[in-house]
Design an enzyme around this catalytic site. Structure first.
Site, PDB file in Angstrom:
ATOM      1  N   ARG A 115     -47.525  -3.627  12.930  1.00 55.45           N
ATOM      2  CA  ARG A 115     -48.824  -3.525  13.559  1.00 55.45           C
ATOM      3  C   ARG A 115     -49.364  -5.211  13.110  1.00 55.45           C
ATOM      4  NH1 ARG A 115     -46.841  -0.303  14.555  1.00 55.45           N
ATOM      5  NH2 ARG A 115     -46.931   2.202  14.373  1.00 55.45           N
TER       6      ARG A 115
ATOM      7  N   SER B   5     -55.611   6.172  12.227  1.00 57.07           N
ATOM      8  CA  SER B   5     -54.910   5.589  11.060  1.00 57.07           C
ATOM      9  C   SER B   5     -55.739   4.288  10.432  1.00 57.07           C
ATOM     10  CB  SER B   5     -53.537   5.407  11.105  1.00 57.07           C
ATOM     11  OG  SER B   5     -52.836   6.254  11.600  1.00 57.07           O
TER      12      SER B   5
ATOM     13  N   GLU C  12     -54.981  -0.989   8.292  1.00 59.39           N
ATOM     14  CA  GLU C  12     -54.706  -1.191   9.682  1.00 59.39           C
ATOM     15  C   GLU C  12     -56.023  -1.854  10.447  1.00 59.39           C
ATOM     16  OE1 GLU C  12     -52.557   1.158  13.218  1.00 59.39           O
ATOM     17  OE2 GLU C  12     -51.896   1.763  11.374  1.00 59.39           O
TER      18      GLU C  12
END
Length: 337
Positions: free
Chosen positions: A164, A238, A333
């Site tokens: 990520r 998320s 994230e």
């Protein structure tokens, strides 16, 4: 390319937050973008790039020139018997691009179905799901340097992809605007159905013969069953990354919590952040108009009327709680602005 002053960003972020931009303008082409960057009336303002708004938490109003990237289009630039190369505008919606590939039977992104956001955000975040990461199909990324207006083409290696992560979230954060992405996809599919519940879902769907469409439909079904629709409840999917810890730390936690899931990596063990949050007692927690989703502890939600700062403070409480219980500090994230 008409500017809007004191513009509401409510419809431009999936949390549904009522933040405002000092100046808001849309760029529908690279030419538009360069003109915006060179405009003298906005030179003194900081710039903020907004794509699909699906991975951003607006903690307040943005005192900047907010550029909404709407550069779209999908062009097939080359092909042979095994591969096809596509140039895709950064403002193209990611799921629309995946559906295009599935319809053409171009393999490599089907496991990434229904991920919200734009194509331009995909390399920035190195999006991934169900055993696939977008870095595996990206050849180059095209971006404009905001300071000079110069075009630069980044190779896959130059993008410095990680979990990520990319160079666009690290040392080049806020310095470039991604305008297009060049992909290499496969005409001969290699299916990845061993992750999550894909195999189980394919069986439930009665699939006898694998296809890109069947795998994509299975992923869509799984995501819809686990993640709330931003159109119904404000969220950015998320909120935290799954932490990667050492084998020693994993064994330490496992001695106390034998049921802890873990997935071996080159550097240690990856632990599901959602499990850590749920075990810390946050699943379904609500604080006014914000909270933690009832079905997926990894998702923070805005029930309507909540603020980005309230969500930020809730996320910090979760981080502190998980760290106190497991000695693991979760990393967002989502990009906090």
């Amino acid at each position: 390319m008409v500017p809007v002053f004191n513009a509401s960003l409510h419809q431009y972020n999936t949390f549904g937050l009522h933040a405002k931009a000092k100046v808001f303008v849309e760029a529908r082409s690279v030419k538009d973008l360069i003109e915006i960057l060179e405009a003298k009336e906005w030179k003194s303002l900081p710039r903020f790039i907004l794509g699909g708004g699906s991975n951003v938490l607006l903690t307040g109003d943005i005192s900047a020139l907010v550029i909404h990237n709407r550069i779209d289009g999908i062009v097939e630039t080359a092909a042979d018997e095994e591969h096809v190369r596509l140039h895709v505008g950064a403002g193209e919606m990611w799921h629309d691009f995946v559906m295009y590939c599935v319809s053409k039977e171009y393999a490599g992104v089907e496991n990434l179905s229904l991920i919200p956001g734009t194509v331009g955000a995909a390399p920035m975040q190195n999006i991934g799901a169900y055993g696939m990461e977008v870095k595996n199909v990206i050849e180059t990324v095209e971006a404009i340097e905001m300071e000079t207006g110069d075009l630069r083409i980044f190779s896959n290696q130059e993008c410095q992809f990680g979990y990520r992560e990319s160079i666009f979230k690290k040392e080049l954060k806020g310095k470039y605007i991604i305008t297009g992405v060049n992909f290499v996809l496969n005409k001969i599919p290699q299916y990845h159905i061993e992750y999550g519940d894909i195999s189980k879902t394919l069986e439930e769907h009665g699939v006898k013969e694998l296809s890109l469409r069947a795998v994509s439909n299975a992923v869509i079904s799984i995501r819809r069953s686990k993640l709330p629709d931003p159109a119904q409840i404000g969220n950015a999917g998320s909120f935290f990354k799954n932490p990667e810890i050492s084998l020693g730390d994993y064994e330490r936690i496992k001695s106390k919590y034998p049921e802890i899931p873990g997935y071996p990596t080159d550097l240690g063990v990856k632990v599901p952040a959602g499990w850590l949050i749920e075990k810390s007692g946050w699943k379904g927690y609500r604080e006014g108009q914000v909270g933690v989703h009832t079905r997926q502890a990894l998702v923070l939600v805005n029930y309507g009327g909540g603020t980005g700062d309230q969500i930020r403070m809730l996320s910090q409480k979760i981080q502190d709680s998980v760290e106190s219980k497991f000695e693991i500090r979760l990393t967002p994230e989502v990009n906090l602005v």
